[in-house]
Design an enzyme around this catalytic site. Sequence first.
Site, PDB file in Angstrom:
ATOM      1  N   GLU A 411       1.338  11.238  34.781  1.00 52.10           N
ATOM      2  CA  GLU A 411       1.557  10.998  33.362  1.00 52.10           C
ATOM      3  C   GLU A 411       2.744  11.801  32.827  1.00 52.10           C
ATOM      4  OE1 GLU A 411       0.398   8.863  31.364  1.00 52.10           O
ATOM      5  OE2 GLU A 411       0.803   9.641  29.374  1.00 52.10           O
ATOM      6  N   THR A 537       7.664  -4.905  23.954  1.00 50.12           N
ATOM      7  CA  THR A 537       7.347  -3.663  24.661  1.00 50.12           C
ATOM      8  C   THR A 537       5.969  -3.706  25.304  1.00 50.12           C
ATOM      9  OG1 THR A 537       7.476  -1.257  24.482  1.00 50.12           O
ATOM     10  CG2 THR A 537       6.352  -2.431  22.688  1.00 50.12           C
TER      11      THR A 537
END
Length: 549
Positions: A411, A537
């Site tokens: 992440e 997106t």
Amino acid sequence: MLTRGLLCSLALVAHAVGSPTSAHLPSKGKQHGATWGKEASGTWDKEASGTWGKKHGGKNHFKGHAYFGAANSSQDRAAAVKEAFQFAWDGYYQYAFPNDELHPISNSFSNSRNGWGASAADALSTALIMEIPEIVNEIVAYVPTIDWSVSYQDEPVSLFETTIRYLGGLISGYDLLTGPLSHLVNNTAYVPELLSQAANLANNLSYAFETPSGIPNNNLIFGNRSDDGSTTNGLATIGTLVLEWTRLSDLTGNDTYAQLTQKAESYLLNPQPAYNEPWDGLVGTNVALENGSFVDASGGWNGGDDSFYEYLIKVKALLFSEYRDRWIAAADSTIEHLASHPSSRPDLTFLAVYNNQTLDFTSEHLACFDGGNFILGGLVLNEQKYIDFGLKLVAACEDTYNQTLTGIGPEVFSWNASMVPADQQEFYDRAGFYITNSQYILRPEVLESFYYAYRATGDSKYQDWSWNGFVAINATCRTGSGFAEISDVNAANGGSFMDFQDSFFFAEVTKYSYLIHAEDAVWQVNNDGVNQYVFNTEAHPFKVAGTPI
Ligand SMILES: *[C@@H]1O[C@H](CO)[C@@H](O)[C@H](O)[C@H]1NC(C)=O
Ligand SMILES: *[C@@H]1O[C@H](CO)[C@@H](O)[C@H](O)[C@H]1NC(C)=O
Ligand SMILES: *[C@@H]1O[C@H](CO)[C@@H](O)[C@H](O)[C@H]1NC(C)=O
Ligand SMILES: *[C@@H]1O[C@H](CO)[C@@H](O)[C@H](O)[C@H]1NC(C)=O
Ligand SMILES: *[C@@H]1O[C@H](CO)[C@@H](O)[C@H](O)[C@H]1NC(C)=O
Ligand SMILES: *[C@@H]1O[C@H](CO)[C@@H](O)[C@H](O)[C@H]1NC(C)=O
Ligand SMILES: *[C@@H]1O[C@H](CO)[C@@H](O)[C@H](O)[C@H]1NC(C)=O
Ligand SMILES: *[C@@H]1O[C@H](CO)[C@@H](O)[C@H](O)[C@H]1NC(C)=O
Ligand SMILES: *[C@@H]1O[C@H](CO)[C@@H](O)[C@H](O)[C@H]1NC(C)=O
Ligand SMILES: CC(=O)N[C@H]1CO[C@H](CO)[C@@H](O)[C@@H]1O
């Protein structure tokens, strides 16, 4: 995907049903705002060091990742991705539909996106592109039943998340079903409902723009038509609306949607004050609702800022040269000032973030859309230098995948040589980064950039990288009735599962994993820079109005 905000601490990722935190779970970039920023940095450090110390003890043996890919044809690979999508849909449909998302381990559900069926909205364009009529028909029959006036437990409605997932999903479904995929729906009466429900939703959201400047408030309380009282909004949450709302105006003939979002965007294109634009085109993050001024000078291509830059070139692709010029300024400043090569792996190129002109060598999975966006910009503008730079970013993001034990990237990661944790020194020396948040929450950005790299170059290496990533996600995250988030990409089996399957798994991970192996089609990105569709997106493809870009 872009968009979204910061990661969520382990505690948040518990995703309790109906808990107040789950409603705010950021997906992509975004909400860099005060709350998330603080919470996130505090948690990350603790979490990361705790985890590493205990679980890794300084040993990170590199296990090469088998190239399952080498023996498989593109058709086999596309079919395998479709199988994974169908599996996840079946679990969602059985245990969670029409709630927002599946909890794949407990076979339960939650409503972190206001309870309007986020996974269904996000799955529609992927089910269309994969040509699965059963799923398409289930979703289009559901859409007219959505009541946008009621938010689940009156939780705040995020203008940004609602736009990219729900509006994006419905508009894309409408474009595909009134165009090349109209044969996939057996009751055509549902098709115009996709557009009218999109317009109903936008009408409900539109009071967000009733601020002194026209910069919208992102967090709306539908129950009493108010908001959360914020005095600022963020770069990505303001700057990732214009594609969807402009397309909605094209389709409905109501210009207000385009005007509202383009007015808000105008403050981002002409940023004030000048000192909050540290390099030409690279701006701060938070913007005052009162007057449209930037209130800080920190930013980059990470969550919170990401999809503002992404949309500059995508809107250019749709419409305007002013957006193009700002993208070029940001891209050139990025190459000059943000490109960074880890001391242990000078062959890699990551992008630093900044506060004014001070760099911080930190990046994240979310930012890995950057390679794909540079490639798209290079194709659209016919500028090879952006494609070449984008391919470098893509290769570094591949490195974050192929260096971990699971073959999936973390992440958040860093490459500040003076801050390498002792138990990750060996890893840093080999990989060129160290992990500061080890989760994988089913994000798509690395696979997204592989897709653009492949479409631009035709080099099958990128198909192999994508396949390896997909096979690793399928092997590590697949469990119970769907795909679960994992706690540690650099632990055997991914550490532990978190019981949550975000809707963007349907919209993005499965779509980009599939499209890179799929045959040419009108929605595919073309290497001559002339495209009939542009992906929002959340990976929902819209038709480009007028002349193809
Ligand atoms: C891909 O190839 C591997 C071996 O090379 C095989 O085990 C696997 O079943 C194949 N997958 C598909 C979807 O054909
Ligand atoms: C439409 O498609 C769905 C799913 O494929 C199916 O269940 C339903 O029976 C079909 N309806 C008609 C009228 O064909
Ligand atoms: C156009 O959109 C605006 C903003 O949502 C809305 O207030 C208005 O009613 C719409 N006009 C029509 C004719 O639907
Ligand atoms: C609207 O409702 C929210 C939550 O229910 C509450 O906190 C807020 O004070 C209300 N705002 C107004 C203006 O009534
Ligand atoms: C704009 O508003 C912000 C926040 O209220 C304030 O700090 C700033 O001074 C204002 N700028 C101008 C030019 O009025
Ligand atoms: C930003 O950095 C520049 C160059 O170091 C400096 O001149 C300027 O004062 C800084 N601006 C702010 C608002 O800190
Ligand atoms: C590296 O870490 C040091 C110590 O925290 C910090 O002062 C410096 O700004 C960081 N540099 C970069 C480029 O991240
Ligand atoms: C990992 O990615 C790097 C960066 O592109 C590449 O050079 C290398 O061959 C990859 N290694 C494996 C095992 O895939
Ligand atoms: C994905 O996982 C399932 C279940 O373990 C397995 O049957 C399938 O072959 C896997 N697909 C690939 C491409 O590895
Ligand atoms: C917050 C808001 O605008 N809610 C409205 C959404 O749309 C329905 C139907 O038009 C209205 O009843 C709500 O008031």
